[in-house]
Design a protein around this motif. Structure first.
Motif, PDB file in Angstrom:
ATOM      1  N   ILE A  78       7.663  -7.051   3.608  1.00 64.51           N
ATOM      2  CA  ILE A  78       6.213  -7.669   3.384  1.00 64.51           C
ATOM      3  C   ILE A  78       6.108  -8.975   4.675  1.00 64.51           C
ATOM      4  O   ILE A  78       5.117  -8.833   5.339  1.00 64.51           O
ATOM      5  CB  ILE A  78       6.136  -8.199   2.134  1.00 64.51           C
ATOM      6  CG1 ILE A  78       6.143  -7.092   1.192  1.00 64.51           C
ATOM      7  CG2 ILE A  78       5.139  -9.164   1.983  1.00 64.51           C
ATOM      8  CD1 ILE A  78       6.147  -7.574  -0.464  1.00 64.51           C
ATOM      9  N   PHE A  79       7.161  -9.686   4.795  1.00 65.98           N
ATOM     10  CA  PHE A  79       6.990 -10.873   5.689  1.00 65.98           C
ATOM     11  C   PHE A  79       6.758 -10.180   7.133  1.00 65.98           C
ATOM     12  O   PHE A  79       5.965 -10.842   7.905  1.00 65.98           O
ATOM     13  CB  PHE A  79       8.067 -11.877   5.668  1.00 65.98           C
ATOM     14  CG  PHE A  79       7.918 -12.799   4.771  1.00 65.98           C
ATOM     15  CD1 PHE A  79       7.618 -14.017   4.947  1.00 65.98           C
ATOM     16  CD2 PHE A  79       8.119 -12.485   3.383  1.00 65.98           C
ATOM     17  CE1 PHE A  79       7.301 -15.113   3.937  1.00 65.98           C
ATOM     18  CE2 PHE A  79       7.978 -13.573   2.121  1.00 65.98           C
ATOM     19  CZ  PHE A  79       7.621 -14.913   2.795  1.00 65.98           C
ATOM     20  N   PHE A 132       3.598   0.685 -10.040  1.00 66.55           N
ATOM     21  CA  PHE A 132       2.595  -0.327  -9.432  1.00 66.55           C
ATOM     22  C   PHE A 132       1.127  -0.289  -9.792  1.00 66.55           C
ATOM     23  O   PHE A 132       0.745  -1.303 -10.181  1.00 66.55           O
ATOM     24  CB  PHE A 132       2.884  -0.233  -7.789  1.00 66.55           C
ATOM     25  CG  PHE A 132       2.320  -0.884  -6.922  1.00 66.55           C
ATOM     26  CD1 PHE A 132       2.537  -2.217  -6.685  1.00 66.55           C
ATOM     27  CD2 PHE A 132       0.834  -0.775  -6.588  1.00 66.55           C
ATOM     28  CE1 PHE A 132       2.125  -3.082  -5.681  1.00 66.55           C
ATOM     29  CE2 PHE A 132       0.251  -1.856  -5.542  1.00 66.55           C
ATOM     30  CZ  PHE A 132       0.889  -2.616  -5.525  1.00 66.55           C
ATOM     31  N   PHE A 133       0.625   1.089  -9.602  1.00 67.34           N
ATOM     32  CA  PHE A 133      -0.593   1.186  -9.889  1.00 67.34           C
ATOM     33  C   PHE A 133      -0.870   1.038 -11.537  1.00 67.34           C
ATOM     34  O   PHE A 133      -1.930   0.530 -12.056  1.00 67.34           O
ATOM     35  CB  PHE A 133      -1.009   2.594  -9.433  1.00 67.34           C
ATOM     36  CG  PHE A 133      -1.285   2.654  -8.157  1.00 67.34           C
ATOM     37  CD1 PHE A 133      -2.305   1.613  -7.290  1.00 67.34           C
ATOM     38  CD2 PHE A 133      -0.751   3.452  -7.304  1.00 67.34           C
ATOM     39  CE1 PHE A 133      -2.395   1.731  -5.990  1.00 67.34           C
ATOM     40  CE2 PHE A 133      -1.024   3.663  -6.059  1.00 67.34           C
ATOM     41  CZ  PHE A 133      -1.557   2.623  -5.281  1.00 67.34           C
ATOM     42  N   LEU A 150       1.209   0.851   4.854  1.00 66.16           N
ATOM     43  CA  LEU A 150       2.235   1.915   4.478  1.00 66.16           C
ATOM     44  C   LEU A 150       3.113   1.512   3.349  1.00 66.16           C
ATOM     45  O   LEU A 150       3.701   2.239   2.640  1.00 66.16           O
ATOM     46  CB  LEU A 150       2.915   2.473   5.739  1.00 66.16           C
ATOM     47  CG  LEU A 150       3.758   3.787   5.549  1.00 66.16           C
ATOM     48  CD1 LEU A 150       2.850   4.791   5.154  1.00 66.16           C
ATOM     49  CD2 LEU A 150       4.301   4.029   7.033  1.00 66.16           C
ATOM     50  N   LEU A 151       3.630   0.286   3.902  1.00 65.41           N
ATOM     51  CA  LEU A 151       4.889  -0.178   3.034  1.00 65.41           C
ATOM     52  C   LEU A 151       4.269  -0.521   1.497  1.00 65.41           C
ATOM     53  O   LEU A 151       4.976  -0.006   0.291  1.00 65.41           O
ATOM     54  CB  LEU A 151       5.265  -1.609   3.431  1.00 65.41           C
ATOM     55  CG  LEU A 151       6.225  -2.264   2.690  1.00 65.41           C
ATOM     56  CD1 LEU A 151       7.615  -1.654   2.510  1.00 65.41           C
ATOM     57  CD2 LEU A 151       6.572  -3.724   3.256  1.00 65.41           C
ATOM     58  N   LEU A 152       3.097  -0.963   1.311  1.00 64.55           N
ATOM     59  CA  LEU A 152       2.611  -1.114   0.089  1.00 64.55           C
ATOM     60  C   LEU A 152       2.365   0.380  -0.633  1.00 64.55           C
ATOM     61  O   LEU A 152       2.779   0.392  -1.963  1.00 64.55           O
ATOM     62  CB  LEU A 152       1.108  -1.714   0.263  1.00 64.55           C
ATOM     63  CG  LEU A 152       1.058  -3.178   0.576  1.00 64.55           C
ATOM     64  CD1 LEU A 152      -0.381  -3.731   0.381  1.00 64.55           C
ATOM     65  CD2 LEU A 152       1.950  -4.171  -0.176  1.00 64.55           C
ATOM     66  N   LEU A 153       1.935   1.420  -0.027  1.00 59.88           N
ATOM     67  CA  LEU A 153       1.602   2.486  -0.640  1.00 59.88           C
ATOM     68  C   LEU A 153       2.815   2.995  -1.009  1.00 59.88           C
ATOM     69  O   LEU A 153       3.150   3.639  -2.168  1.00 59.88           O
ATOM     70  CB  LEU A 153       1.260   3.640   0.505  1.00 59.88           C
ATOM     71  CG  LEU A 153      -0.471   3.403   0.611  1.00 59.88           C
ATOM     72  CD1 LEU A 153      -0.900   4.087   1.896  1.00 59.88           C
ATOM     73  CD2 LEU A 153      -1.425   3.519  -0.616  1.00 59.88           C
ATOM     74  N   THR A 199       4.024   4.224  -4.663  1.00 63.48           N
ATOM     75  CA  THR A 199       4.163   5.752  -5.085  1.00 63.48           C
ATOM     76  C   THR A 199       5.648   6.022  -4.996  1.00 63.48           C
ATOM     77  O   THR A 199       6.106   7.095  -5.822  1.00 63.48           O
ATOM     78  CB  THR A 199       3.272   6.388  -4.060  1.00 63.48           C
ATOM     79  OG1 THR A 199       3.896   6.315  -2.661  1.00 63.48           O
ATOM     80  CG2 THR A 199       1.920   6.062  -4.041  1.00 63.48           C
ATOM     81  N   GLY A 200       6.585   5.187  -4.442  1.00 61.63           N
ATOM     82  CA  GLY A 200       7.937   5.796  -4.352  1.00 61.63           C
ATOM     83  C   GLY A 200       8.512   5.870  -5.648  1.00 61.63           C
ATOM     84  O   GLY A 200       9.310   6.978  -6.128  1.00 61.63           O
ATOM     85  N   PRO A 201       8.598   4.961  -6.563  1.00 61.22           N
ATOM     86  CA  PRO A 201       9.345   5.020  -7.964  1.00 61.22           C
ATOM     87  C   PRO A 201       8.787   6.146  -8.800  1.00 61.22           C
ATOM     88  O   PRO A 201       9.002   6.661  -9.931  1.00 61.22           O
ATOM     89  CB  PRO A 201       8.803   3.643  -8.821  1.00 61.22           C
ATOM     90  CG  PRO A 201       8.753   2.651  -7.556  1.00 61.22           C
ATOM     91  CD  PRO A 201       7.925   3.504  -6.527  1.00 61.22           C
TER      92      PRO A 201
END
Length: 511
Positions: free
Chosen positions: A364-365, A484-485, A82-85, A89-91
């Motif tokens: 992330i950690f 990101f993508f 979820l964090l990676l997504l 997608t956030g920006p």
């Protein structure tokens, strides 16, 4: 791709649904010299007095404590995904909400996972280790970032493809002396200023590829994964003797591609032409901050596992020093307070890049523990060991290093590779023997892990700490960076991945 690549992907996928029980005593192949070493140690232990024996038994119990625990279920990787997504997608889709709330979201997801480990699984060891590793990570990055922010480099030369290529290659070499973070923070601003009349996103992407990642492959100072290996027992000069050919090859290919792209770039930004004449001078303001950088690099070697008298916290057999981190945070504070104002102003220095990295990597950690644990546990199992080869280690370490922080990924795959041949990553003598080829294929295993962890760290913005910082600095001065993508689709997949496939074919596939 070949079967070995599919095996690496299978290893990663299976670990998410497989919770193994394993014993590293099974199917071990222990070299004769290590057996003799163990016999000598056993003979020496016969002379230990009863209190000493009890003391050592307690230490062994402490070291083993935390290894036997209830494995995290597969669904616990959801907060990490979820964090990676959201990072991806956030920006793009909810920029205002993301930039306002990403610190809260990152911390919240980390707290959820850590709380589950502590209160449901009864495993406080993993969160504590993650906390210590995060403090080591952010202390190094913040001190290098702030100290280099007080150094203003002015390059009064024409921005040519040759000049830009030279900066990238010099930065790649320097990365092995002051780390990828130090080199990135030292050179990204003068590199941007030099190209301000014609800069494009590819300038920054290739900087990330070369200076922030691949460049730091030759020494433990260069990149955090290699430093973790050094702390565990890999000799300091091991990487420069085993990785230098791959390093030269990848940098040569990357700089050739960059040169072609830069030569085709004749566009002018904002209709403002570059000055006709240049003095050719390179001016440095704030040279004394190089001393602060030297203090940070020196502090890197203040390791309680190697310096016996150093104050430290002994947690479940692992020594964590607070001295090194205090020195680094002190450097961060003093180097900023004592920096020349001209350098701070000229660099348009801001704390926002390191703030963003600090909060994103808390998330992330804090959330990647289940993913790393599942991968590591499966790879150490009998089923996982059957899949371990230098090829699967290369692709397994690489794929995860692109989307997890590459330092703990390196350590997990090193632990798995060593466990597959009956060695223990927590034993420095085993690590030394592993790096020197005392176990079957161990040198090739370690080479594959080392190359993949560093090189694949450039596959995304979150593969390595400096990536996000460089992106943030570029965006602060108005450079439109890919999402990101967009980074992955436009640059990593068509440019970097084919190079990494060629590296595999040349150096690993047929060995």
């Amino acid at each position: 791709m070949k079967r070995s690549v599919l095996s690496a992907i299978l290893l990663i996928l299976l670990c998410s649904v497989y919770t193994p029980t394993y014993s590293t005593a099974q199917h071990q192949e222990i070299p004769v010299q290590l057996v003799q070493h163990q016999e000598e140690e056993q003979q020496g232990q016969d002379h230990i007095t009863a209190p000493e024996a009890q003391h050592e038994e307690g230490e062994e119990h402490a070291e083993g404590h935390g290894e036997e625990h209830i494995a995290a279920p597969a669904w616990t990787v959801i907060p990490f995904v979820l964090l990676l997504l959201m990072i991806a997608t956030g920006p793009l889709f909810y920029e205002h909400f993301w930039h306002k709330n990403y610190p809260i979201l990152a911390v919240l997801l980390a707290v959820i996972v850590m709380s589950y480990y502590i209160f449901v699984l009864g495993n406080a060891g993993e969160p504590v280790h993650a906390l210590f590793e995060y403090l080591q990570f952010i202390a190094l990055l913040s001190s290098l970032f702030i100290a280099s922010g007080g150094i203003l480099i002015k390059i009064d030369r024409k921005a040519t493809p040759i000049m830009n290529s030279a900066i990238l290659l010099i930065g790649s070499a320097i990365s092995n002396l002051i780390g990828t973070t130090g080199a990135s923070m030292l050179l990204i601003r003068p590199y941007i200023r030099l190209n301000q009349h014609r800069i494009r996103s590819y300038h920054i992407i290739f900087f990330i590829f070369m200076v922030s990642n691949v460049g730091g492959s030759l020494t433990p100072i260069g990149d955090p994964p290699l430093f973790l290996g050094f702390l565990r027992g890999v000799p300091f000069f091991w990487t420069i003797s085993h990785v230098v050919i791959q390093w030269v090859f990848v940098l040569a290919v990357l700089v050739a591609i960059f040169f072609i792209l830069d030569r085709r770039n004749s566009s002018v930004i904002n209709g403002e032409d570059e000055p006709e004449s240049h003095s050719g001078k390179i001016t440095i303001v704030g040279k004394r901050n190089f001393l602060w950088l030297a203090v940070v690099i020196g502090a890197v070697f203040i390791d309680p596992n190697k310096v016996e008298w150093l104050p430290h916290i002994n947690y479940h057999g692992t020594r964590f020093s607070f001295v090194r981190e205090l020195i680094m945070f002190a450097v961060a504070f003093l180097s900023f307070r004592l920096a020349k104002k001209e350098a701070i102003k000229g660099n348009e220095f801001s704390f926002e890049p390191i703030r963003e990295v600090a909060f994103i990597f808390i998330g992330i950690f804090g959330t990647m523990m289940p993913a790393l644990e599942l991968v590591g546990d499966f790879a150490k199992s009998e089923t996982g060991r059957e899949l371990i080869t230098h090829n699967t280690l290369y692709w397994g370490t690489g794929i995860l290093s692109g989307f997890l922080d590459n330092a703990p990924t390196y350590l997990n795959f090193l632990a798995a590779a060593m466990a597959s041949v009956g060695a223990n990553v927590n034993d420095s003598q085993d690590v030394l023997a592993f790096s020197q080829g005392a176990y079957p294929d161990s040198i090739m295993y370690l080479t594959a892990i080392s190359v993949a962890a560093v090189f694949f760290g450039a596959m995304s913005y979150i593969g390595n700490g400096p990536n996000f910082m460089v992106k943030s600095i570029a965006e602060q001065v108005g450079i439109r960076m890919p999402s990101f993508f967009g980074y992955i689709i436009r640059f990593s997949l068509p440019i970097l991945l084919p190079i990494l496939v060629i590296v595999w074919l040349i150096f690993f596939a047929f060995h």
